[in-house]
Write a protein that holds these residues in place. Structure first.
Motif, PDB file in Angstrom:
ATOM      1  N   PRO A   1       0.822  -1.142   0.057  1.00 17.71           N
ATOM      2  CA  PRO A   1       0.009  -0.135  -0.122  1.00 17.71           C
ATOM      3  C   PRO A   1       0.854   1.092  -0.163  1.00 17.71           C
ATOM      4  N   ASP A   2       0.239   2.405  -0.358  1.00 17.88           N
ATOM      5  CA  ASP A   2       0.969   3.622  -0.353  1.00 17.88           C
ATOM      6  C   ASP A   2       1.411   3.999   0.982  1.00 17.88           C
ATOM      7  N   PRO A   3       2.700   4.192   1.352  1.00 16.80           N
ATOM      8  CA  PRO A   3       3.141   4.662   2.641  1.00 16.80           C
ATOM      9  C   PRO A   3       2.751   5.890   3.048  1.00 16.80           C
ATOM     10  N   THR A   4       2.427   6.843   2.127  1.00 19.47           N
ATOM     11  CA  THR A   4       1.931   8.075   2.750  1.00 19.47           C
ATOM     12  C   THR A   4       0.664   8.212   3.492  1.00 19.47           C
ATOM     13  N   PRO A   5       0.885   8.839   4.867  1.00 23.25           N
ATOM     14  CA  PRO A   5      -0.564   8.679   5.392  1.00 23.25           C
ATOM     15  C   PRO A   5      -1.585   9.592   4.900  1.00 23.25           C
ATOM     16  N   ALA A   6      -2.731   9.217   5.203  1.00 17.22           N
ATOM     17  CA  ALA A   6      -3.926  10.186   4.950  1.00 17.22           C
ATOM     18  C   ALA A   6      -3.669  11.329   5.702  1.00 17.22           C
ATOM     19  N   GLU A   7      -3.991  12.697   5.018  1.00 17.91           N
ATOM     20  CA  GLU A   7      -4.064  13.934   5.470  1.00 17.91           C
ATOM     21  C   GLU A   7      -4.935  13.883   6.854  1.00 17.91           C
ATOM     22  N   ASP A   8      -4.521  14.649   7.692  1.00 19.19           N
ATOM     23  CA  ASP A   8      -5.435  14.843   8.960  1.00 19.19           C
ATOM     24  C   ASP A   8      -5.343  16.070   9.380  1.00 19.19           C
ATOM     25  N   SER A   9      -6.446  16.924   9.052  1.00 22.72           N
ATOM     26  CA  SER A   9      -6.312  18.462   9.400  1.00 22.72           C
ATOM     27  C   SER A   9      -6.266  18.722  10.699  1.00 22.72           C
ATOM     28  N   GLN A  10      -6.561  17.772  11.721  1.00 24.16           N
ATOM     29  CA  GLN A  10      -6.318  17.909  13.248  1.00 24.16           C
ATOM     30  C   GLN A  10      -5.146  17.909  13.691  1.00 24.16           C
ATOM     31  N   ALA A  11      -4.072  16.913  13.277  1.00 26.06           N
ATOM     32  CA  ALA A  11      -2.727  16.859  13.469  1.00 26.06           C
ATOM     33  C   ALA A  11      -1.739  17.207  12.605  1.00 26.06           C
ATOM     34  N   GLN A  12      -0.736  17.703  12.965  1.00 26.54           N
ATOM     35  CA  GLN A  12       0.523  17.784  12.039  1.00 26.54           C
ATOM     36  C   GLN A  12       1.481  17.014  12.498  1.00 26.54           C
ATOM     37  N   PRO A  13       2.315  16.341  11.634  1.00 24.67           N
ATOM     38  CA  PRO A  13       3.150  15.496  11.627  1.00 24.67           C
ATOM     39  C   PRO A  13       4.347  16.363  12.527  1.00 24.67           C
ATOM     40  N   ARG A  14       5.119  15.783  13.379  1.00 29.63           N
ATOM     41  CA  ARG A  14       6.144  16.422  14.399  1.00 29.63           C
ATOM     42  C   ARG A  14       7.084  17.195  13.412  1.00 29.63           C
ATOM     43  N   ALA A  15       7.885  16.270  12.372  1.00 32.94           N
ATOM     44  CA  ALA A  15       8.583  16.913  11.606  1.00 32.94           C
ATOM     45  C   ALA A  15       8.279  18.154  10.868  1.00 32.94           C
ATOM     46  N   ALA A  16       6.841  18.132  10.555  1.00 25.98           N
ATOM     47  CA  ALA A  16       6.286  19.242   9.703  1.00 25.98           C
ATOM     48  C   ALA A  16       6.120  20.425  10.719  1.00 25.98           C
ATOM     49  N   THR A  17       5.628  20.294  11.865  1.00 23.05           N
ATOM     50  CA  THR A  17       5.641  21.138  12.887  1.00 23.05           C
ATOM     51  C   THR A  17       7.078  21.846  12.850  1.00 23.05           C
ATOM     52  N   GLN A  18       7.975  21.125  13.383  1.00 21.28           N
ATOM     53  CA  GLN A  18       9.369  21.690  13.305  1.00 21.28           C
ATOM     54  C   GLN A  18       9.765  22.419  12.219  1.00 21.28           C
TER      55      GLN A  18
ATOM     56  N   ALA B   1       8.114  25.696  12.396  1.00 17.41           N
ATOM     57  CA  ALA B   1       8.677  26.670  13.017  1.00 17.41           C
ATOM     58  C   ALA B   1      10.245  27.082  12.685  1.00 17.41           C
ATOM     59  N   ALA B   2      10.565  26.431  12.001  1.00 20.00           N
ATOM     60  CA  ALA B   2      12.124  26.764  11.642  1.00 20.00           C
ATOM     61  C   ALA B   2      11.997  27.797  10.396  1.00 20.00           C
ATOM     62  N   ALA B   3      11.038  27.196   9.373  1.00 17.77           N
ATOM     63  CA  ALA B   3      11.026  28.288   8.561  1.00 17.77           C
ATOM     64  C   ALA B   3      10.155  29.750   8.647  1.00 17.77           C
TER      65      ALA B   3
ATOM     66  N   ALA C   1      14.853  25.174  -4.434  1.00 20.35           N
ATOM     67  CA  ALA C   1      16.275  24.579  -3.677  1.00 20.35           C
ATOM     68  C   ALA C   1      15.992  25.624  -2.494  1.00 20.35           C
ATOM     69  N   GLN C   2      15.928  26.758  -2.620  1.00 21.09           N
ATOM     70  CA  GLN C   2      15.992  27.581  -1.622  1.00 21.09           C
ATOM     71  C   GLN C   2      14.673  27.496  -0.654  1.00 21.09           C
ATOM     72  N   ALA C   3      13.740  27.151  -1.063  1.00 23.05           N
ATOM     73  CA  ALA C   3      12.462  26.635  -0.345  1.00 23.05           C
ATOM     74  C   ALA C   3      12.781  25.402   0.659  1.00 23.05           C
ATOM     75  N   ARG C   4      13.508  24.429  -0.131  1.00 26.01           N
ATOM     76  CA  ARG C   4      13.651  23.335   0.539  1.00 26.01           C
ATOM     77  C   ARG C   4      14.798  23.451   1.812  1.00 26.01           C
ATOM     78  N   GLU C   5      15.586  24.492   1.609  1.00 25.57           N
ATOM     79  CA  GLU C   5      16.583  24.907   2.515  1.00 25.57           C
ATOM     80  C   GLU C   5      15.688  25.633   3.510  1.00 25.57           C
ATOM     81  N   ASP C   6      14.896  26.394   3.343  1.00 26.82           N
ATOM     82  CA  ASP C   6      14.076  27.050   4.286  1.00 26.82           C
ATOM     83  C   ASP C   6      13.443  26.411   5.284  1.00 26.82           C
ATOM     84  N   LEU C   7      12.945  25.072   4.627  1.00 30.22           N
ATOM     85  CA  LEU C   7      12.026  24.205   5.304  1.00 30.22           C
ATOM     86  C   LEU C   7      12.907  22.793   6.305  1.00 30.22           C
ATOM     87  N   LYS C   8      14.138  22.879   5.905  1.00 29.30           N
ATOM     88  CA  LYS C   8      14.947  21.884   6.799  1.00 29.30           C
ATOM     89  C   LYS C   8      14.993  22.278   8.154  1.00 29.30           C
TER      90      LYS C   8
END
Length: 135
Positions: A27-44, A47-49, A125-132
């Protein structure tokens, strides 16, 4: 007769092999989007961005307001970079992207003399760097 029957069985087997593989794919390993919860890495990443994007955002606007209409924070960040790199008004770029144009089409419409592909790749590429995280 036996040869014809054997050939038909082999042909049927060959035709059925792809079907058996299609049913056993993982099955596709990408999780279904949940508007109530953000993955921890995305939250970080968000915040970093925040700090890196703040210097490029129009004065007096929040990140939510600036990025409204973009599919992701990465798309918004790339548009901010293109705006700054090519001196294109961000509001014009955002309006075109929010109305359904790709970033490349919007850039070409607003600055036809730019090397669109090169500039979009550079901004992405600059955006990817922003989101690291911690980058």
């Amino acid at each position: 007769m036996k040869l014809t029957l054997s050939m038909m069985l082999v042909a049927a087997g060959i035709l059925l092999v792809p079907l058996s593989f299609a049913q056993t794919q993982a099955p596709d390993p990408t999780p279904a989007e949940d508007s109530q919860a953000q993955p921890r890495a995305a939250t970080q990443s968000v915040a970093a961005a925040d700090g890196r994007l703040a210097g490029m955002m129009p004065a007096g606007m929040t990140q939510d307001a600036v990025c409204a209409g973009f599919k992701s924070l990465g798309d918004c960040s790339a548009a901010l970079h293109i705006s700054r790199n090519l001196n294109i008004p961000f509001a014009d770029l955002r309006d075109r992207v929010a109305s359904g144009q790709s970033l490349a089409v919007a850039v070409h419409a607003l600055q036809p003399s730019a090397d669109t592909d090169k500039e979009v790749h550079r901004a992405e590429a600059q955006a990817r760097e922003d989101l690291k995280p911690g980058g």
